[in-house]
Design an enzyme around this catalytic site. Structure first.
Site, PDB file in Angstrom:
ATOM      1  N   ARG A   1       9.954  66.868  79.721  1.00  0.00           N
ATOM      2  CA  ARG A   1      10.287  66.807  78.287  1.00  0.00           C
ATOM      3  C   ARG A   1       9.049  66.677  77.407  1.00  0.00           C
ATOM      4  NH1 ARG A   1      16.020  63.426  77.969  1.00  0.00           N
ATOM      5  NH2 ARG A   1      17.294  65.250  78.487  1.00  0.00           N
TER       6      ARG A   1
ATOM      7  N   GLY B   1      22.129  68.670  83.111  1.00  0.00           N
ATOM      8  CA  GLY B   1      21.196  67.940  83.967  1.00  0.00           C
ATOM      9  C   GLY B   1      21.156  68.353  85.419  1.00  0.00           C
TER      10      GLY B   1
ATOM     11  N   GLY C   1      23.732  66.597  77.553  1.00  0.00           N
ATOM     12  CA  GLY C   1      24.914  66.398  76.710  1.00  0.00           C
ATOM     13  C   GLY C   1      24.931  67.311  75.501  1.00  0.00           C
TER      14      GLY C   1
ATOM     15  N   LYS D   1      34.043  67.448  87.751  1.00  0.00           N
ATOM     16  CA  LYS D   1      35.344  67.258  87.109  1.00  0.00           C
ATOM     17  C   LYS D   1      35.655  68.281  86.028  1.00  0.00           C
ATOM     18  CE  LYS D   1      35.486  62.310  87.949  1.00  0.00           C
ATOM     19  NZ  LYS D   1      35.608  60.978  87.374  1.00  0.00           N
TER      20      LYS D   1
END
Length: 404
Positions: free
Chosen positions: A39, A362, A385, A201
């Site tokens: 990053r 991620g 996210g 999920k």
């Protein structure tokens, strides 16, 4: 999206407040050191360009979740040390991010120098988007630049609030690149356009799947969520991961396609045809490939199988735009990483032949790093996210705040 970038504004001798995303992993014990500087490297082009043009640069970031109070393990000191070693221009560190002492240090900054502020989240007002705190940050700046795409889905003081008090605002190079690639695949993709969605999920990805079904020609499903879809089809899934409360939702997605694929064959949602199953959830357990619907009662699905790998890699080879979010199996265990690595390799080949490949999230990024293929994609998103919410079609507060 109508926003300025740093190329559109004058920063010479201006106090430029750069919101970066230096939320990097550190060692668990003191002395804390950075274990992955991806990053920081991603922000380097923006930092270099601003300093080259004579900005008086103030850099701010959050790190971890310190819950609004000082904690040594969340200090930005290790990031300061890292930047100091890498940069050829002067850089200083301040013990806070607002207040008279910080303001004095900012006033003393010369053109081409940098001041790194301490962790924004040591103040609870940052996450509460408190206007007084946002105003205190804005006091340090003539110009606001946001390069923290990874935090763009948060309406925090340094991301959204500050923009109400600084008249000149722009996106950094990283933010601009993220928006161009992610925005491009949603608004103007070259067809055939496929999305590959994996992960454990359905619940975490349902909005992404529904949004991409409106735009992509096909959505390929892998990972743990496969077994909820298979159960919805009435197939035997053994001890595989399943979200029982999402079976009806999976059924409705299978039975009510929002539209047919371009080929007109209704093949818009593509499920695995075989799966790698194991007797237990560990790398050394007995494992084998079986067709879907033939998973033995006491076995569990761990990865996509060899026929599915062939099917998915063929789809990738035939596509001009590919978005990938989420692994195909339990890729942390070598025996069940085959599917995920095969997707990464197929995407690298597609990029080389001119396709646009975008990876967000991620775990997919971690898998690419593991395979040393991150630099073989058109774009790898730095925002887990944030990229997920963007692909869901949500308006991100940090992006909306930059718009004219």
């Amino acid at each position: 999206m109508n926003y300025k970038t740093i190329d559109d504004i004058d920063v010479t001798n201006k106090r430029v407040f750069l919101r970066a995303d230096f939320n990097v992993p550190l060692t668990k014990e003191a002395p804390y050191t950075i274990t992955d500087d991806t990053r920081i490297r991603a922000a380097a082009p923006t930092i270099r360009a601003l300093l080259k043009r004579g900005a008086r640069l103030i850099v701010a970031s959050h790190l971890g979740r310190p819950k609004g109070k000082f904690e040594e393990k969340y200090s930005l000191k290790p990031i300061f040390q890292h930047l100091k070693e890498k940069m050829t221009t002067p850089i200083f560190f301040t013990k806070d991010c607002i207040g008279p002492e910080v303001e004095a240090q900012v006033s003393a900054l010369k053109s081409g120098e940098t001041l790194l502020l301490e962790n924004l989240r040591f103040h609870p007002e940052e996450e509460k988007n408190d206007p007084a705190f946002a105003q205190a940050l804005a006091k340090l700046a003539d110009v606001y630049v946001d390069d923290a795409f990874g935090a763009a889905h948060r309406a925090h003081a340094s991301i959204e609030g500050i923009t109400h008090f600084v008249s000149v605002k722009a996106a950094g190079y990283l933010m601009d690149k993220e928006l161009k690639y992610l925005g491009g695949v949603l608004t103007n993709p070259a067809h055939p356009f496929i999305a590959i969605i994996g992960g454990a999920k359905i619940s975490g990805k349902i909005d992404v799947i529904q949004n991409l079904l409106q735009k992509a020609d096909k959505v390929l499903v892998g990972g743990g969520m496969t077994y909820t879809f298979l159960k919805a089809q009435g197939k035997e899934i053994g001890k595989s991961l399943v979200e029982d409360d999402k079976v009806e939702l999976a059924k409705s997605l299978l039975n009510n396609p929002p539209r047919l694929s371009k080929a007109g064959d209704g093949g818009w949602l593509v499920l695995p045809v075989d799966t790698m199953v194991a007797k237990e959830f560990n790398n050394d357990a007995e494992h084998r490939a079986v067709n879907v619907g033939q998973i033995p009662n006491d076995w569990m699905g761990m990865d996509i199988g060899p026929e599915t790998i062939k099917l998915f890699t063929q789809e990738i080879a035939n596509s001009k735009t590919i978005v990938w979010n989420g692994p195909m199996g339990v890729f942390e265990m070598p025996n069940y990483a085959t599917g995920t690595l095969a997707i990464a390799e197929a995407m690298a080949r597609a990029t080389a032949t001119g396709a646009t490949t975008v990876v967000g999230g991620g775990d997919s990024v971690a898998a690419l790093e593991q395979a040393h293929l991150a630099d073989k994609m058109s774009h790898v998103s730095t925002g887990g996210g944030a990229s997920l919410e963007f692909l869901e079609g949500k308006v991100l507060p940090g992006v909306k705040a930059l718009e004219e």
